[in-house]
Design a protein around this motif. Structure first.
Motif, PDB file in Angstrom:
ATOM      1  N   ILE A  33      31.529  47.859  43.922  1.00 31.68           N
ATOM      2  CA  ILE A  33      32.017  46.676  43.216  1.00 31.68           C
ATOM      3  C   ILE A  33      31.593  46.719  41.753  1.00 31.68           C
ATOM      4  N   PHE A  34      32.517  46.425  40.922  1.00 25.57           N
ATOM      5  CA  PHE A  34      32.307  46.356  39.484  1.00 25.57           C
ATOM      6  C   PHE A  34      31.457  45.121  39.184  1.00 25.57           C
ATOM      7  N   GLU A  35      30.376  45.318  38.419  1.00 26.97           N
ATOM      8  CA  GLU A  35      29.480  44.183  38.176  1.00 26.97           C
ATOM      9  C   GLU A  35      29.977  43.384  36.973  1.00 26.97           C
ATOM     10  N   LYS A  36      30.955  42.574  37.236  1.00 26.36           N
ATOM     11  CA  LYS A  36      31.646  41.911  36.134  1.00 26.36           C
ATOM     12  C   LYS A  36      30.793  40.853  35.446  1.00 26.36           C
ATOM     13  N   GLU A  37      29.736  40.422  36.131  1.00 23.92           N
ATOM     14  CA  GLU A  37      28.868  39.422  35.510  1.00 23.92           C
ATOM     15  C   GLU A  37      28.041  40.052  34.399  1.00 23.92           C
ATOM     16  N   ILE A  38      27.812  41.333  34.526  1.00 29.95           N
ATOM     17  CA  ILE A  38      26.903  42.015  33.615  1.00 29.95           C
ATOM     18  C   ILE A  38      27.636  42.759  32.501  1.00 29.95           C
ATOM     19  N   THR A  39      28.771  43.357  32.846  1.00 30.31           N
ATOM     20  CA  THR A  39      29.395  44.257  31.881  1.00 30.31           C
ATOM     21  C   THR A  39      30.908  44.139  31.946  1.00 30.31           C
ATOM     22  N   ASN A  40      31.585  44.756  30.954  1.00 24.34           N
ATOM     23  CA  ASN A  40      33.029  44.819  31.049  1.00 24.34           C
ATOM     24  C   ASN A  40      33.534  46.255  31.135  1.00 24.34           C
ATOM     25  N   ILE A  41      32.607  47.214  31.252  1.00 24.86           N
ATOM     26  CA  ILE A  41      33.003  48.608  31.516  1.00 24.86           C
ATOM     27  C   ILE A  41      31.866  49.292  32.264  1.00 24.86           C
ATOM     28  N   THR A  42      32.187  50.122  33.211  1.00 30.32           N
ATOM     29  CA  THR A  42      31.140  50.771  34.004  1.00 30.32           C
ATOM     30  C   THR A  42      30.484  51.876  33.179  1.00 30.32           C
ATOM     31  N   ASP A  43      29.325  52.289  33.629  1.00 30.35           N
ATOM     32  CA  ASP A  43      28.735  53.515  33.092  1.00 30.35           C
ATOM     33  C   ASP A  43      29.618  54.675  33.537  1.00 30.35           C
ATOM     34  N   ASN A  66      39.214  45.388  31.649  1.00 30.73           N
ATOM     35  CA  ASN A  66      40.440  45.131  30.917  1.00 30.73           C
ATOM     36  C   ASN A  66      41.618  45.965  31.400  1.00 30.73           C
ATOM     37  N   GLY A  67      41.456  46.618  32.542  1.00 35.94           N
ATOM     38  CA  GLY A  67      42.572  47.379  33.098  1.00 35.94           C
ATOM     39  C   GLY A  67      42.726  48.745  32.482  1.00 35.94           C
ATOM     40  N   LEU A  68      41.610  49.417  32.308  1.00 33.69           N
ATOM     41  CA  LEU A  68      41.642  50.759  31.720  1.00 33.69           C
ATOM     42  C   LEU A  68      40.796  51.691  32.555  1.00 33.69           C
ATOM     43  N   ILE A  69      41.192  52.961  32.553  1.00 28.80           N
ATOM     44  CA  ILE A  69      40.330  54.003  33.105  1.00 28.80           C
ATOM     45  C   ILE A  69      40.095  54.952  31.946  1.00 28.80           C
ATOM     46  N   VAL A  70      38.849  55.123  31.588  1.00 26.21           N
ATOM     47  CA  VAL A  70      38.520  55.888  30.392  1.00 26.21           C
ATOM     48  C   VAL A  70      37.879  57.198  30.824  1.00 26.21           C
ATOM     49  N   PHE A  71      38.346  58.302  30.264  1.00 27.44           N
ATOM     50  CA  PHE A  71      37.788  59.613  30.614  1.00 27.44           C
ATOM     51  C   PHE A  71      36.719  60.010  29.609  1.00 27.44           C
ATOM     52  N   GLY A  72      35.736  60.733  30.125  1.00 31.87           N
ATOM     53  CA  GLY A  72      34.722  61.308  29.248  1.00 31.87           C
ATOM     54  C   GLY A  72      33.786  60.250  28.706  1.00 31.87           C
ATOM     55  N   ASN A  73      33.053  60.636  27.676  1.00 31.97           N
ATOM     56  CA  ASN A  73      31.992  59.764  27.160  1.00 31.97           C
ATOM     57  C   ASN A  73      32.363  59.161  25.812  1.00 31.97           C
ATOM     58  N   ASN A  74      33.571  58.726  25.703  1.00 31.83           N
ATOM     59  CA  ASN A  74      33.987  58.157  24.434  1.00 31.83           C
ATOM     60  C   ASN A  74      33.294  56.823  24.178  1.00 31.83           C
ATOM     61  N   SER A  75      33.315  56.450  22.948  1.00 31.75           N
ATOM     62  CA  SER A  75      32.584  55.239  22.570  1.00 31.75           C
ATOM     63  C   SER A  75      33.178  53.991  23.221  1.00 31.75           C
ATOM     64  N   CYS A  76      34.436  54.018  23.513  1.00 34.01           N
ATOM     65  CA  CYS A  76      35.095  52.941  24.246  1.00 34.01           C
ATOM     66  C   CYS A  76      35.221  51.656  23.482  1.00 34.01           C
ATOM     67  N   ASP A  90      40.257  59.040  19.690  1.00 35.16           N
ATOM     68  CA  ASP A  90      39.031  58.641  20.351  1.00 35.16           C
ATOM     69  C   ASP A  90      39.179  58.278  21.837  1.00 35.16           C
ATOM     70  N   LEU A  91      40.098  57.431  22.142  1.00 36.46           N
ATOM     71  CA  LEU A  91      40.099  56.899  23.498  1.00 36.46           C
ATOM     72  C   LEU A  91      41.036  57.711  24.406  1.00 36.46           C
ATOM     73  N   VAL A  92      40.443  58.376  25.409  1.00 38.62           N
ATOM     74  CA  VAL A  92      41.254  59.101  26.384  1.00 38.62           C
ATOM     75  C   VAL A  92      41.353  58.205  27.604  1.00 38.62           C
ATOM     76  N   CYS A  93      42.516  57.701  27.870  1.00 41.56           N
ATOM     77  CA  CYS A  93      42.541  56.690  28.918  1.00 41.56           C
ATOM     78  C   CYS A  93      43.871  56.604  29.665  1.00 41.56           C
ATOM     79  N   ILE A  94      43.763  56.037  30.850  1.00 41.87           N
ATOM     80  CA  ILE A  94      44.924  55.610  31.616  1.00 41.87           C
ATOM     81  C   ILE A  94      44.896  54.088  31.569  1.00 41.87           C
ATOM     82  N   ALA A  95      46.010  53.498  31.234  1.00 43.90           N
ATOM     83  CA  ALA A  95      46.053  52.037  31.132  1.00 43.90           C
ATOM     84  C   ALA A  95      47.066  51.482  32.122  1.00 43.90           C
TER      85      ALA A  95
END
Ligand code: NAG
Ligand code: NAG
Ligand code: NAG
Ligand code: NAG
Ligand code: NAG
Length: 944
Positions: A33-43, A66-76, A90-95
């Motif tokens: 489960i995504f900890e939405k109370e704490i963050t808006n993007i996972t590690d 926000n409905g994104l899947i981000v690849f790699g370690n970009n700053s996001c 910068d952002l490598v993502c599936i939206a």
């Protein structure tokens, strides 16, 4: 609605029920489960594969609220705004549905995610593969090995949290190809906190390459919940390996059918694909009959239920324009009669199948076995009734009908029932049936289908013939009039061996298979009712006609030449005859030609010595000859036994010609040798082989994927499904006019080719790392062949280089033999192998023209695989030249070269972590693909 949702938040994970077209999700499916109370993007989440996206591999992903899947370690940083449009730096993502939102205090929504591994969820992967084929029929021969599923559940509109969005994304790959599958269940809002509407698309992060759905950034984006690129509302599939590509209907192959082989009983789903179905109405004809049970799924597929077919063999599938009645395209389907294993279920199987029932006088009584099979499974009884009449004027079958009868008893525990009586008049109208009408009743016992299983293996059946006693009695004299000199058939059928082994009696000997009606492996009182003085019989059909030999043997395994109580009888139409040669004979050919005639002449009420004697005159026992035992040559230990009986060791790695018979239809066997991964007992063996006919361009390929304990068999490029085997019987895997593949009870595969003197037996080693491949040849016939043979096995005189130079094994040292082996390496041009990643290049050449014009799209000019391929090729060519120049082709060097090459490639291609490997299960119902074949394509270049 809101209340219900609140309730969910109290017990949030128990009540999540199935959502249509979603892969099961939620805590009970081990989702995180995504900890939405704490963050808006996972590690960054490490994944077990390297996922290919815009030609780059990634092994970590991050999921954003926000409905994104981000690849790699970009700053996001960008992931938090949606004002920018693709493409981005910068952002490598599936939206899948990129929108800015704040979930911090929302108690209803949740974001679930999990990695799906072969080890833990083979069935889920199987389902994902099935969905994927909806969009990429070209990849029907591929199976997915890994997936990652993310479910955005009930995401609130921050302005009015009655509005909720629910959608699911699946990332999946088979190691070469990667795909994104978006499923939108409910979209009720599209405007984020910043005021922008949601975007759907893909971004490569290089400011050049991206893909965006055309409704993005507009309020209409929520309409996609009813749209699709595969005909399933709310569902979209994209191929994301290289540049993003939409689904594609047009292929180079023309109309195709999947599966391309199935039982004549029908009832299963078939799909037509390969061309674009852009009209709203088509007419589909199967075997010249209009099929009304079809629907157009999308521009890629027409889905039909296969009707019950009249004949086995090649069945014509035609697609017509409904208005103009013009033929658009056609293809073939291979229909087969499922193998009969009724003896597993019926204790009176022999009585039922070896006799002719009179529907007026008899009842159909099924006596059930009480055994582990009938106790373990519930069976449904279905009767497939084929009926016909034989015209005495023109000798043709007419008035042919077929029908399927479900007895309506549901799934039964047969072991508890003991027996079941079925009156013939519940199947067909006995009273109004013409007296010369004959029925072939296929009683089939079907197990309840388990997910992921192939149904064909779950049939066991029994074939029962009915004919009125009057027909039975009258048939003989008419039949005798039609008969001609049996000599011409005797010449067509295989000559029986004069002696067969009896300790033990084999189920198959020199291509002759045991006759179920006289099976020496059974107690004598249960078998050979019609060959009283025989102990066992074998049958084999002719390669060139419908005829077949029946050879019967006494206690000592000696051929019985004469005597109507023991000897075999010629089959003018063998029960094994299939319809590669013609039609309309499947069920009834053998019946009228050789079975009813026997009953009528020798068993009916009116029998007379004369008639019966006449029967035996026309159906003689045939001939026998003493055959030198077949030689069995076993290869790949890494010992190679040559055709003249010597053996040598060859530890090359790569693809080699094992045996080539250029003048013998160009039959050729190529093997792929590779070393296993074990550090201690490292050894070289056969990991794949292909047997092909250069003339007909037909080939059979066996390929092992040791990491996945998985075997793949292909006919040409098409993957053959390996049916689940539960009953301890041998299974016919595939048969057409060129090749027959059978899996024996012990797991060995027998591969035979009508008209060829070679047969092959392939066994998978217990570690699932190598094949043992054996060539079985009829020595005598082979010796008579005038055509020479080539390859690692040499010819009758020994070993010969491709240039004709001969070497002697016992006078050659290891290096010479290694050099000899290497000289038989195959090149890309001469290779018969099908390579899994061949498809990908194909794919790339197609997608450009298939993209929706409105979808702005840029292309990367070359894909990275190709670049690397060329680079490597050059490097290796140089290496090869230097070897030849200095005239010191050296095993060590080559192997070092190979290894470094392999390591290089392993780091480039996908590596699947060891824990993805499924437990070894010889009966595994579902098989997955993972190919490292590109290693071998590359590798070839420096051994040429
Ligand atoms: C996401 O989280 C970061 C860090 O906590 C914060 O700075 C940012 O404002 C958040 N954005 C949204 C849209 O919630
Ligand atoms: C989310 O909204 C709440 C107020 O509803 C606010 O306190 C919080 O800072 C917001 N979170 C972020 C990350 O902006
Ligand atoms: C099969 O038929 C034979 C002879 O007609 C009979 O003796 C035997 O009991 C039958 N077996 C079964 C299982 O019905
Ligand atoms: C053969 O004869 C039957 C009737 O006896 C008839 O129905 C059928 O059409 C004939 N077939 C041919 C090919 O002449
Ligand atoms: C054809 O078969 C049907 C039963 O299916 C029968 O009623 C009819 O009489 C048969 N026709 C001929 C010409 O025998």
């Amino acid at each position: 609605m809101f209340r219900v949702l609140l309730f969910f938040s109290i017990f949030p994970f128990i009540s999540l029920i199935d959502i249509k077209n979603f892969i099961p999700f939620g805590l009970e499916h081990n989702d995180k489960i995504f900890e939405k109370e704490i963050t808006n993007i996972t590690d960054p989440i490490s994944i077990s594969v390297r996922y290919s996206f815009f030609n780059t591999y990634y092994d970590t992903i991050r999921i954003s609220s926000n409905g994104l899947i981000v690849f790699g370690n970009n700053s996001c940083l960008l992931s938090f705004k949606t004002s920018d449009q693709h493409p981005f730096d910068d952002l490598v993502c599936i939206a899948p549905y990129w929108i800015d939102t704040n979930l911090t205090y929302d108690t209803v929504s949740n974001i679930f995610y999990r990695e799906i591994l072969l080890k833990t969820e083979p069935n889920t992967l199987y389902d994902i593969t099935k969905i994927l084929r909806n969009g990429f029929p070209k990849l029907a021969a591929q199976r997915m090995l890994w997936a990652f599923v993310i479910t955005w559940y009930e995401l609130p509109d921050n302005k009015n949290d009655i509005n909720r969005n629910t959608y699911q994304v699946i990332l999946t790959t088979n190691g070469f190809y990667s795909f994104s599958l978006f499923t939108y269940h409910q979209l009720q809002w599209s405007q984020g906190l910043s005021g922008n509407h949601a975007q759907i698309g893909f971004n490569a992060g290089d400011q050049i390459n991206y893909y965006r759905l055309k409704r993005s950034l507009s309020p209409e984006i929520i309409n996609i919940v009813n749209e699709s690129n595969i005909g399933i509302p709310g569902q979209f599939i994209f191929h994301t390996t290289g540049n993003i590509s939409d689904v594609q209907c047009e292929t180079s192959t023309g109309l195709q059918i999947s599966p391309f082989r199935g039982s004549i009983y029908g009832g299963y789903e078939i799909r037509l694909h390969g061309i674009c179905f852009n009209q709203s109405h088509y007419e589909i004809h199967i075997d010249d009959h209009l099929v009304d049970d079809c629907r157009i799924l999308n521009s890629l597929y027409i889905v039909c239920t296969m009707p019950m077919l009249m004949d086995s063999g090649k069945i014509k599938i035609e697609l017509f324009n409904q208005e103009t009645k013009e033929l658009i395209d056609s293809t073939d389907f291979l229909a087969h009669v499922p193998e009969d294993h009724g003896e597993l279920i019926l204790s009176n199987y022999i009585n039922l199948t070896q006799q002719i029932a009179d529907p007026n006088n008899d009842e159909l009584i099924l006596h059930f076995q009480s055994n582990s099979i009938t106790q373990k499974y519930l069976f449904r009884i279905i009767i497939y009734d084929y009926a016909t009449q034989l015209s005495s004027d023109n000798q043709t079958l007419y008035n042919r009908t077929r029908q399927r009868i479900d007895l309506g008893l549901g799934y039964l525990n047969l072991s508890a029932i003991n027996n079941l009586t079925i009156r013939y008049d519940t199947i067909f109208s006995v009273t109004t049936d013409p007296t010369d009408r004959v029925h072939a009743l296929q009683i089939s016992f079907e197990i309840e289908q388990t997910k992921g299983w192939l149904r064909s293996a779950l049939f066991v059946g029994a074939k029962i013939f009915t004919a009125a006693t009057t027909l039975n009695a009258a048939y003989c004299p008419a039949w005798l009039l039609m008969q001609s000199d049996p000599l011409k058939y005797i010449e067509q059928v295989p000559v029986c061996p004069c002696q067969v082994p009896i300790e033990p009696w084999l189920d198959e000997y020199m291509g002759f298979r045991i006759d179920e009606g006289c099976d020496a492996r059974k107690p004598i009182e249960e078998t050979c009712a019609y060959h009283k003085s025989a102990r066992g019989c074998y049958r084999k059909r002719s390669d060139t006609s419908w005829a077949g030999a029946q050879c019967c043997y006494d206690e000592q395994g000696k051929f019985i030449e004469h005597g109507k109580d023991g000897a075999g009888t010629l089959d003018v139409i063998s029960p094994d005859a299939n319809s590669w040669y013609g039609k309309s004979l499947n069920f009834f050919g053998h019946f009228f030609s050789d079975f009813l005639s026997y009953w009528s002449c020798c068993r009916s009420l009116l029998i007379s010595e004369t008639l019966c004697k006449a029967y035996y005159d026309y159906r003689p026992a045939g001939r026998c000859e003493n055959m030198e035992i077949e030689s069995i040559e076993k290869h790949g230990d890494p010992y190679f036994v040559t055709l003249n009986g010597s053996s040598y060791t060859f530890q090359g790695q790569g693809e080699y010609t094992l045996l080539s018979l250029p003048e013998f239809n160009g039959q050729e066997v190529q093997i792929r040798l590779a070393s296993n991964d074990e550090n201690v007992n490292k050894t070289v063996g056969i990991v794949a082989f292909v047997i092909g006919f250069l003339k007909d361009k037909k080939r059979v390929q066996f390929e092992l994927f040791p990491t996945h304990q998985h075997l793949e068999i292909r006919i040409d490029t098409r993957l053959i499904d390996l049916p689940h085997e539960e009953f301890g019987v041998s299974v016919l895997i595939y048969e057409d006019e060129y090749v027959k593949i059978k899996r024996k009870v012990n797991g060995a595969f027998k591969i035979s080719f009508p008209g060829s003197h070679f047969r092959f037996r392939a066994t998978i080693r217990p570690n699932y790392d190598f094949f043992d491949l054996e060539t079985l040849l009829e020595r005598e016939k082979f010796n008579k062949l005038s055509t020479p043979s080539y390859g690692l096995l040499g010819d009758l005189h020994g070993l010969m280089y491709p240039n004709g130079t001969r070497i002697l094994i016992n006078e050659s040292n290891e290096n010479t033999l290694f050099e000899y082996g290497q000289s038989w390496g195959v090149s890309r041009n001469t290779s018969l192998f099908y390579y899994l990643n061949d498809d990908i290049n194909h794919q790339f050449s197609f997608f450009e023209q298939n993209l929706e014009e409105t979808n702005k799209m840029t292309l990367v000019q070359s894909n990275c695989n190709n670049d690397l391929l060329q680079e490597q090729e050059q490097e290796h060519c140089t290496q090869e030249t230097s070897h030849i120049d200095s005239n010191e082709l050296n095993e060590e060097n080559s192997h070092d070269l190979y290894r470094s090459d392999q390591h290089h490639w392993e780091s480039l291609t996908v590596t699947i972590a060891a824990d993805v490997i499924p437990q070894k299960k010889s009966n595994s119902a579902i098989h997955y693909t993972y190919s490292y074949s590109n290693l071998f394509i590359l590798f070839l270049y420096f051994f040429l």
